[in-house]
Design a protein around this motif. Structure first.
Motif, PDB file in Angstrom:
ATOM      1  N   ASP A   1      23.111  37.392 -12.884  1.00 51.83           N
ATOM      2  CA  ASP A   1      21.744  37.742 -12.476  1.00 51.83           C
ATOM      3  C   ASP A   1      20.806  37.749 -13.678  1.00 51.83           C
ATOM      4  O   ASP A   1      19.640  37.345 -13.575  1.00 51.83           O
ATOM      5  CB  ASP A   1      21.732  39.111 -11.800  1.00 51.83           C
ATOM      6  N   VAL A   2      21.311  38.202 -14.824  1.00 55.16           N
ATOM      7  CA  VAL A   2      20.496  38.198 -16.043  1.00 55.16           C
ATOM      8  C   VAL A   2      20.134  36.766 -16.413  1.00 55.16           C
ATOM      9  O   VAL A   2      18.975  36.457 -16.739  1.00 55.16           O
ATOM     10  CB  VAL A   2      21.242  38.895 -17.196  1.00 55.16           C
ATOM     11  N   GLU A   3      21.107  35.879 -16.363  1.00 54.11           N
ATOM     12  CA  GLU A   3      20.841  34.479 -16.694  1.00 54.11           C
ATOM     13  C   GLU A   3      19.867  33.853 -15.703  1.00 54.11           C
ATOM     14  O   GLU A   3      18.975  33.091 -16.090  1.00 54.11           O
ATOM     15  CB  GLU A   3      22.155  33.692 -16.709  1.00 54.11           C
ATOM     16  N   MET A   4      20.029  34.168 -14.432  1.00 53.69           N
ATOM     17  CA  MET A   4      19.125  33.613 -13.422  1.00 53.69           C
ATOM     18  C   MET A   4      17.704  34.132 -13.632  1.00 53.69           C
ATOM     19  O   MET A   4      16.725  33.381 -13.473  1.00 53.69           O
ATOM     20  CB  MET A   4      19.614  33.967 -12.016  1.00 53.69           C
ATOM     21  N   ALA A   5      17.571  35.413 -13.983  1.00 54.61           N
ATOM     22  CA  ALA A   5      16.251  35.981 -14.243  1.00 54.61           C
ATOM     23  C   ALA A   5      15.577  35.284 -15.417  1.00 54.61           C
ATOM     24  O   ALA A   5      14.377  34.982 -15.381  1.00 54.61           O
ATOM     25  CB  ALA A   5      16.372  37.481 -14.512  1.00 54.61           C
ATOM     26  N   LEU A   6      16.339  35.015 -16.475  1.00 54.47           N
ATOM     27  CA  LEU A   6      15.771  34.348 -17.643  1.00 54.47           C
ATOM     28  C   LEU A   6      15.383  32.908 -17.317  1.00 54.47           C
ATOM     29  O   LEU A   6      14.372  32.393 -17.812  1.00 54.47           O
ATOM     30  CB  LEU A   6      16.764  34.390 -18.802  1.00 54.47           C
ATOM     31  N   GLU A   7      16.168  32.250 -16.491  1.00 54.65           N
ATOM     32  CA  GLU A   7      15.811  30.895 -16.074  1.00 54.65           C
ATOM     33  C   GLU A   7      14.508  30.906 -15.274  1.00 54.65           C
ATOM     34  O   GLU A   7      13.634  30.045 -15.458  1.00 54.65           O
ATOM     35  CB  GLU A   7      16.931  30.293 -15.218  1.00 54.65           C
ATOM     36  N   THR A   8      14.380  31.876 -14.393  1.00 48.99           N
ATOM     37  CA  THR A   8      13.156  31.993 -13.596  1.00 48.99           C
ATOM     38  C   THR A   8      11.963  32.289 -14.497  1.00 48.99           C
ATOM     39  O   THR A   8      10.877  31.727 -14.317  1.00 48.99           O
ATOM     40  CB  THR A   8      13.315  33.104 -12.540  1.00 48.99           C
ATOM     41  N   LEU A   9      12.163  33.155 -15.477  1.00 50.41           N
ATOM     42  CA  LEU A   9      11.104  33.480 -16.424  1.00 50.41           C
ATOM     43  C   LEU A   9      10.684  32.271 -17.238  1.00 50.41           C
ATOM     44  O   LEU A   9       9.500  32.054 -17.519  1.00 50.41           O
ATOM     45  CB  LEU A   9      11.574  34.603 -17.359  1.00 50.41           C
ATOM     46  N   HIS A  10      11.663  31.466 -17.645  1.00 45.03           N
ATOM     47  CA  HIS A  10      11.369  30.308 -18.477  1.00 45.03           C
ATOM     48  C   HIS A  10      10.436  29.332 -17.762  1.00 45.03           C
ATOM     49  O   HIS A  10       9.586  28.690 -18.392  1.00 45.03           O
ATOM     50  CB  HIS A  10      12.664  29.589 -18.867  1.00 45.03           C
ATOM     51  N   GLY A  11      10.574  29.235 -16.448  1.00 48.31           N
ATOM     52  CA  GLY A  11       9.738  28.323 -15.686  1.00 48.31           C
ATOM     53  C   GLY A  11       8.413  28.920 -15.242  1.00 48.31           C
ATOM     54  O   GLY A  11       7.634  28.259 -14.555  1.00 48.31           O
ATOM     55  N   SER A  12       8.139  30.162 -15.619  1.00 51.51           N
ATOM     56  CA  SER A  12       6.931  30.842 -15.178  1.00 51.51           C
ATOM     57  C   SER A  12       5.807  30.701 -16.198  1.00 51.51           C
ATOM     58  O   SER A  12       6.009  30.913 -17.393  1.00 51.51           O
ATOM     59  CB  SER A  12       7.228  32.330 -14.937  1.00 51.51           C
TER      60      SER A  12
ATOM     61  N   ALA B   1       8.427  42.634 -23.314  1.00 53.13           N
ATOM     62  CA  ALA B   1       7.121  42.059 -22.995  1.00 53.13           C
ATOM     63  C   ALA B   1       6.547  41.323 -24.199  1.00 53.13           C
ATOM     64  O   ALA B   1       5.965  40.236 -24.062  1.00 53.13           O
ATOM     65  CB  ALA B   1       6.170  43.159 -22.530  1.00 53.13           C
ATOM     66  N   GLU B   2       6.704  41.887 -25.384  1.00 49.77           N
ATOM     67  CA  GLU B   2       6.202  41.245 -26.594  1.00 49.77           C
ATOM     68  C   GLU B   2       6.970  39.965 -26.910  1.00 49.77           C
ATOM     69  O   GLU B   2       6.378  38.950 -27.312  1.00 49.77           O
ATOM     70  CB  GLU B   2       6.292  42.216 -27.774  1.00 49.77           C
ATOM     71  N   LYS B   3       8.275  39.989 -26.740  1.00 55.12           N
ATOM     72  CA  LYS B   3       9.102  38.827 -27.073  1.00 55.12           C
ATOM     73  C   LYS B   3       8.804  37.645 -26.165  1.00 55.12           C
ATOM     74  O   LYS B   3       8.750  36.492 -26.618  1.00 55.12           O
ATOM     75  CB  LYS B   3      10.584  39.203 -26.973  1.00 55.12           C
ATOM     76  N   LEU B   4       8.585  37.927 -24.865  1.00 50.66           N
ATOM     77  CA  LEU B   4       8.382  36.853 -23.903  1.00 50.66           C
ATOM     78  C   LEU B   4       6.919  36.698 -23.482  1.00 50.66           C
ATOM     79  O   LEU B   4       6.616  35.888 -22.605  1.00 50.66           O
ATOM     80  CB  LEU B   4       9.242  37.101 -22.662  1.00 50.66           C
ATOM     81  N   MET B   5       6.033  37.496 -24.113  1.00 53.85           N
ATOM     82  CA  MET B   5       4.593  37.434 -23.815  1.00 53.85           C
ATOM     83  C   MET B   5       4.336  37.601 -22.320  1.00 53.85           C
ATOM     84  O   MET B   5       3.778  36.738 -21.651  1.00 53.85           O
ATOM     85  CB  MET B   5       3.998  36.124 -24.333  1.00 53.85           C
ATOM     86  N   ILE B   6       4.747  38.759 -21.801  1.00 57.10           N
ATOM     87  CA  ILE B   6       4.553  39.077 -20.388  1.00 57.10           C
ATOM     88  C   ILE B   6       3.621  40.287 -20.284  1.00 57.10           C
ATOM     89  O   ILE B   6       3.953  41.364 -20.791  1.00 57.10           O
ATOM     90  CB  ILE B   6       5.888  39.414 -19.694  1.00 57.10           C
ATOM     91  N   PRO B   7       2.477  40.162 -19.654  1.00 59.27           N
ATOM     92  CA  PRO B   7       1.610  41.332 -19.453  1.00 59.27           C
ATOM     93  C   PRO B   7       2.276  42.340 -18.517  1.00 59.27           C
ATOM     94  O   PRO B   7       3.112  41.977 -17.681  1.00 59.27           O
ATOM     95  CB  PRO B   7       0.342  40.741 -18.838  1.00 59.27           C
ATOM     96  N   VAL B   8       1.887  43.609 -18.670  1.00 63.09           N
ATOM     97  CA  VAL B   8       2.519  44.705 -17.933  1.00 63.09           C
ATOM     98  C   VAL B   8       1.465  45.493 -17.168  1.00 63.09           C
ATOM     99  O   VAL B   8       0.461  45.932 -17.738  1.00 63.09           O
ATOM    100  CB  VAL B   8       3.267  45.656 -18.894  1.00 63.09           C
ATOM    101  N   VAL B   9       1.696  45.664 -15.880  1.00 62.01           N
ATOM    102  CA  VAL B   9       0.926  46.635 -15.103  1.00 62.01           C
ATOM    103  C   VAL B   9       1.902  47.727 -14.677  1.00 62.01           C
ATOM    104  O   VAL B   9       3.112  47.512 -14.632  1.00 62.01           O
ATOM    105  CB  VAL B   9       0.237  46.005 -13.874  1.00 62.01           C
ATOM    106  N   THR B  10       1.383  48.892 -14.386  1.00 68.41           N
ATOM    107  CA  THR B  10       2.255  49.998 -13.983  1.00 68.41           C
ATOM    108  C   THR B  10       1.745  50.644 -12.705  1.00 68.41           C
ATOM    109  O   THR B  10       0.571  50.508 -12.331  1.00 68.41           O
ATOM    110  CB  THR B  10       2.352  51.095 -15.065  1.00 68.41           C
ATOM    111  N   THR B  11       2.627  51.337 -12.036  1.00 67.96           N
ATOM    112  CA  THR B  11       2.224  52.235 -10.961  1.00 67.96           C
ATOM    113  C   THR B  11       1.772  53.542 -11.602  1.00 67.96           C
ATOM    114  O   THR B  11       1.854  53.716 -12.824  1.00 67.96           O
ATOM    115  CB  THR B  11       3.393  52.504 -10.013  1.00 67.96           C
TER     116      THR B  11
END
Length: 597
Positions: A194-205, A229-239
């Motif tokens: 699942d970790v590998e699949m998540a990273l693959e999905t992230l790579h294509g995003s 978030a910093e490593k992959l440059m992903i913005p973060v929103v929170t509840t």
């Protein structure tokens, strides 16, 4: 050693530093043991059992260690229900000790007899009755194991008074399980595939977005989430319950999503994201604006990470389910994530931040307004100006919530905003700020509450004064149940405004109430008085009560998505400051010389 002494010894062994409670007929044995324990375990006497559990709840939220409260039988147990329910549903490790009637009196109409386990089982992670002195160590170990294990929650122990007086057999072991001294006691990792699949999905995003819920805070995973978030440059929103997992001034910290106190740019980001990674978030009614976002036909792919498999895909069809502890899963993603990321993410982040800057520019006039009565967001902005170091801000679920979530910026990584969101019970902030003090005595704690909450927990002002807890107590005084009055106006839009019913109080100077308890207090009606009072409060090393006359949220629509939408106002309009269509009152921008209400 009798049962009560053995119980105290085990609590000390589990690292419990403070226990909150109220004396009664059935907890004399426990109090004798607490008195004789040599100061290793501090007892805080509260004025109400609800307050004792709220104190323990807040202590646990800020430390990760189980909060412990004790109550007598009968009504004492019943008053503990609200806090137990909130802790369980908010995944807070908590243990409530109910000092029950003696066993021989059970089933015989004994005064204060209650079916404690039956009463608490529907709302607790577990409720268990101690049946014999030999079982006491086992029952206590199980309580800590369950409170801290898996998805944390509240455990209730019913302790018959006679058993606590009995002598513990020499063969009984009082050993404790060290891993259960804090939550989570064990970190479950998601499957490697699942970790590998998540990273693959992230790579294509190109436009990924992390949505961090309260589970990230419970898992103490904020630092790891920020690093990923910093490593992959992903913005973060929170509840709302996820606030504080990343400092508000961070370039990747976008803002709040959800119905209550949302940021328009955060909602825009969620609408535009091609991948949303929900971490420790139920995807319930508030976070999704009643399941309107993401939409059913959205092209946004969803990854959901949660410790509880029953939560995942419960409300949305997700593309990838990852069962595991937030910190463990985020750590695995970080360790295996590639360094290179798509160039498009820089443009994505820049566009969101441009909208964020536009939002703050658009709200500046209201944040600096000198209108009287004061705008609630003006109060929050002024408060933020005095939070120079790490602090804990505890808000009740009423009037302060939409303004504190939207406008309070906590830049220090240790600062937290705590709101009891699942059941939204009033009367939380004043007692909870005591728990916050014992959790982090080196940090300043602030309580935000309205009139309804003050009425439900005013007795704990005596507790604060007695203990000399150096907290800042901020009362939003609008002389009504503001949230409910506002809702009544939203529901009756287009009809006679006189229809609001049963929500108004007497218009009183509540600073005088604080003075009765010996607490230094201020009455604030202008922006100048506001700044002076806050400056004095934060310069003081004693408790300070600030009674602020504010505009009622019943007169002007607060930043609540569903209310704005129902009233025909675009929720994502940055300049939204619309008045209730059914409001007969009118607010006018005034100078400091305006006549006081």
């Amino acid at each position: 050693m009798n049962g009560a002494a053995a119980l105290v010894e085990m609590l000390v062994g589990y690292g419990v530093e403070v226990i909150f409670g109220v004396p009664g007929d059935t907890n004399v044995a426990l109090y004798q043991a607490l008195k004789a324990n040599g100061g290793r375990l501090r007892h805080v006497t509260c004025r109400d059992e609800r307050s004792a559990v709220f104190m323990a709840d807040c202590y646990a939220r800020l430390t990760g260690k189980p909060g412990v409260a004790e109550v007598p039988s009968g009504a004492g147990a019943m008053y503990g229900l609200p806090g137990v329910a909130e802790a369980t549903q908010s995944s807070v490790p908590l243990i409530l000790l109910v000092n029950d009637i003696p066993q021989p009196g059970m089933g015989r109409g004994t005064l204060t007899e209650l079916p404690v386990t039956e009463l608490f089982n529907p709302i607790a992670k577990r409720a268990e009755a101690l049946g014999s002195i030999q079982k006491l160590p086992e029952v206590v170990r199980r309580a800590f194991r369950l409170a801290t294990g898996g998805r944390p929650g509240a455990v209730v122990l019913s302790l018959p008074e006679d058993i606590l007086y009995e002598t513990l057999p020499d063969s009984a072991s009082l050993h404790v399980e060290q891993r259960c001294r804090s939550a989570p006691s064990s970190r479950v990792h998601a499957a490697a595939s699942d970790v590998e699949m998540a990273l693959e999905t992230l790579h294509g995003s190109k436009r990924p977005l992390i949505v961090a819920g309260g589970g990230v805070n419970r898992s103490q995973a904020g630092d790891m989430l920020t690093r990923l978030a910093e490593k992959l440059m992903i913005p973060v929103v929170t509840t709302i319950t996820g606030q504080g997992v990343i400092p508000d001034d961070h370039r990747l910290a976008i803002g709040i999503i959800g119905d209550n106190g949302f940021h328009p740019h955060a909602l825009w980001a969620l609408r535009q994201a091609d991948l949303a990674i929900y971490v420790g978030c139920r995807m319930g009614s508030v976070a999704t604006m009643n399941w309107k976002l993401p939409t059913d036909n959205s092209a946004t792919r969803i990854i959901q990470i949660d410790i509880d498999p029953g939560i995942i895909a419960n409300t949305y069809d997700v593309d990838l389910a990852m069962v595991g502890d937030a910190q463990a899963v985020l750590s695995d993603l970080y360790a295996r994530a590639p360094v290179a990321v798509p160039d498009a993410r820089e443009e994505w982040i820049a566009e969101i931040n441009g909208r964020r800057k536009e939002f703050w520019r658009g709200t500046e006039p209201r944040l600096k307004s000198v209108q009287a009565p004061l705008l609630p967001e003006r109060v929050i902005d002024a408060l933020a100006g005095h939070l120079s170091g790490p602090c804990n801000v505890i808000s009740d679920a009423g009037t302060p919530t939409p303004y504190s979530t939207r406008f309070l910026r906590l830049d220090h990584p240790r600062s937290k905003l705590v709101i009891p969101r699942f059941f939204g019970g009033l009367g939380y902030a004043i007692p909870a700020v005591v728990g916050a003090h014992f959790a982090c005595p080196e940090m300043r704690s602030v309580a935000l509450f309205g009139d309804g909450s003050l009425g439900m927990s005013a007795g704990e002002l005596e507790t604060i004064a007695r203990l000399k807890v150096p907290v800042v107590l901020i009362h939003f005084n609008n002389a009504c149940f503001g949230w409910i009055k506002a809702l009544q106006r939203v529901q009756s839009a287009g009809h006679d405004n006189e229809g609001t019913f049963g929500v108004d109080f007497s218009n009183l100077d509540m600073s005088k109430l604080a003075q009765v308890y010996g607490i230094r207090s201020f009455r604030v009606q202008t922006s100048t008085e506001l700044e002076q009072a806050l400056a004095a409060a934060f310069a003081s090393d004693e408790p300070v009560f600030v009674d602020i006359v504010v505009e009622s949220i019943a007169d002007r629509l607060p930043p609540v998505f569903s209310w704005l939408e129902k009233s025909g106002v675009d929720p994502e309009d940055v300049g939204t400051g619309a008045r209730h269509r059914s409001s007969l009152s009118h607010s006018v921008e005034t100078s400091e010389q305006a006549s006081r209400p």
